[in-house]
Design a protein around this motif. Structure first.
Motif, mmCIF file in Angstrom:
data_model
loop_
_atom_site.group_PDB
_atom_site.id
_atom_site.type_symbol
_atom_site.label_atom_id
_atom_site.label_comp_id
_atom_site.label_asym_id
_atom_site.label_seq_id
_atom_site.Cartn_x
_atom_site.Cartn_y
_atom_site.Cartn_z
ATOM 1 N N PRO A 137 0.818 -1.220 0.000
ATOM 2 C CA PRO A 137 0.000 0.000 0.000
ATOM 3 C C PRO A 137 0.852 1.271 0.000
ATOM 4 N N ILE A 138 0.358 2.294 -0.679
ATOM 5 C CA ILE A 138 0.984 3.609 -0.649
ATOM 6 C C ILE A 138 0.501 4.312 0.616
ATOM 7 N N THR A 139 1.429 4.881 1.378
ATOM 8 C CA THR A 139 1.034 5.537 2.626
ATOM 9 C C THR A 139 1.373 7.029 2.655
ATOM 10 N N GLY A 140 2.315 7.434 1.833
ATOM 11 C CA GLY A 140 2.709 8.837 1.851
ATOM 12 C C GLY A 140 3.760 9.121 0.809
ATOM 13 N N ALA A 174 6.471 18.654 4.316
ATOM 14 C CA ALA A 174 6.332 17.357 4.985
ATOM 15 C C ALA A 174 7.663 16.628 5.122
ATOM 16 N N MET A 175 8.529 16.777 4.123
ATOM 17 C CA MET A 175 9.778 16.030 4.105
ATOM 18 C C MET A 175 10.983 16.857 4.556
ATOM 19 N N GLY A 256 2.009 14.320 6.563
ATOM 20 C CA GLY A 256 1.316 15.581 6.833
ATOM 21 C C GLY A 256 0.673 16.155 5.584
ATOM 22 N N VAL A 257 -0.384 16.948 5.774
ATOM 23 C CA VAL A 257 -1.101 17.541 4.643
ATOM 24 C C VAL A 257 -1.263 19.041 4.841
ATOM 25 N N VAL A 258 -1.279 19.764 3.717
ATOM 26 C CA VAL A 258 -1.496 21.209 3.725
ATOM 27 C C VAL A 258 -2.836 21.489 3.053
ATOM 28 N N ALA A 259 -3.805 21.951 3.828
ATOM 29 C CA ALA A 259 -5.121 22.286 3.271
ATOM 30 C C ALA A 259 -5.049 23.647 2.595
ATOM 31 N N LYS A 260 -5.780 23.783 1.478
ATOM 32 C CA LYS A 260 -5.765 25.027 0.712
ATOM 33 C C LYS A 260 -7.173 25.577 0.520
ATOM 34 N N TYR A 320 -2.309 17.801 10.015
ATOM 35 C CA TYR A 320 -2.278 19.064 9.278
ATOM 36 C C TYR A 320 -0.969 19.811 9.517
ATOM 37 N N ILE A 321 -0.410 20.336 8.440
ATOM 38 C CA ILE A 321 0.766 21.198 8.526
ATOM 39 C C ILE A 321 0.275 22.640 8.494
ATOM 40 N N PRO A 322 0.459 23.413 9.569
ATOM 41 C CA PRO A 322 -0.060 24.791 9.597
ATOM 42 C C PRO A 322 0.643 25.682 8.590
#
Length: 348
Positions: A137-140, A174-175, A256-260, A320-322
């Protein structure tokens, strides 16, 4: 005399009809948007049903729309836009100052404080993959460096595609390593990862982000970097029993994710200012936000009280990444400059 009367009657009838047709076109708006075309076809009729105002839309990439607005500044060909907030705030001279009557309904973080961009939804980058084409599985993002995926990753041009750029930004934050976002985007760890990722593309860049999902579904690519708009589209199709999507999986990056945020704004110089204000007000209203939450794939409403479709409700908390729009805008060119250097070195 009768003939003259008949001719005059026909002329008057034609005049009245033309006037009526003209009034009908006055109740129409033209929208430029880079959001999902499927979602436009769902939402705009709902707005027309609620207000009687028809909205014609022109769908294109964010970069192309921004260029178009600038080129048409002396003679605007559209009235409103629905674009990423950052692209509106990057150059507000092309937009009218207007704050929605619903602004006070929003949490402070989402209020229109600039006078130009009214936030109506947000989206989150995701990875979409075909489970038949991967061994695990892909995880990130870290999964994307697997040798088995070389040349099988769908990724767009980050210099022109908003979805590709936002994944690039998300990837770096994230990285990367550092105590804050400024340190992360300058870190060697971030750019070493970007270089390794681009190498694994095997000099393949997709020309349109619209083909990401279809490319993964038909097996041309094993994994694609996209928005959750397309992710939810896939999940919904899978839940409805569409066999083409049986092996499609969607994941938020574990790192981590960055919401837009995406916003609506009024194009400066429109001749239909009153109608555009009604559009902005409806999009930010409880009714408009309910439509976004219940009927649009992958579009998350901003209003906390908005209704949500069942498949949008999740018990899994995201990492979430602020990030702020101001920070993203001020650092974008630097990120693109660094990216272009790496890209040209690899793809030359």
């Amino acid at each position: 005399m009768k003939r003259i009367f008949l001719v005059l009657s026909v002329f008057m009838f034609m005049f009245v009809c033309v006037a009526c047709w003209g009034e009908e076109t006055e109740e129409e708006l033209t929208l430029y948007s880079s959001t999902s075309e499927t979602n436009l076809q769902i939402l705009l009729p709902e707005f027309e049903k609620a207000t009687g105002i028809k909205v014609n839309y022109i769908y294109d990439s964010t970069g192309n729309i921004v260029t178009r607005i600038k080129n048409e500044a002396e003679n605007p060909q559209a009235d409103v836009v629905w674009l990423p907030e950052a692209n509106i705030l990057a150059d507000t001279q092309y937009f009218e100052n207007y704050v929605s009557s619903n602004n006070n309904l929003y949490e402070d973080a989402f209020k229109n404080t600039t006078g130009y961009a009214t936030n109506v939804n947000y989206a989150i980058p995701v990875l979409i993959y075909n489970s038949n084409m991967v061994t695990n599985p892909i995880t990130g993002y870290s999964s994307l460096l697997r040798p088995e995926l070389k040349g099988k990753i769908a990724f767009g041009d980050a210099t022109s595609s908003s979805s590709a750029y936002n994944h690039l930004e998300n990837m770096i934050l994230a990285m990367g390593e550092g105590a804050n976002n400024d340190e992360k985007i300058e870190s060697d760890e971030a750019w070493d990862f970007v270089e390794d990722f681009l190498n694994n593309l095997d000099k393949k860049i997709i020309t349109s982000s619209n083909v990401t999902l279809t490319g993964v579904v038909n097996g041309e690519y094993a994994v694609g970097l996209s928005w959750d708009t397309k992710g939810y589209e896939a999940i919904k199709a899978k839940l409805e029993g569409d066999t083409a999507y049986a092996n499609i999986e969607v994941v938020y990056m574990s790192e981590g994710v960055v919401a837009k945020n995406s916003s609506v704004a009024i194009i400066k110089g429109t001749k239909k200012l009153d109608l555009t204000k009604k559009f902005v007000d409806w999009m930010s209203s409880q009714e408009g936000q309910d439509v976004i939450g219940e009927k649009l794939d992958g579009a998350h409403p901003i209003l906390a009280t908005a209704k949500l479709a069942d498949y949008k409700k999740s018990d899994t908390p995201l990492n979430y990444i602020p990030i702020t729009t101001a920070w993203a805008s001020s650092n974008k060119q630097n990120v693109l400059n660094r990216y272009t250097e790496v890209y040209q070195r690899i793809f030359a």
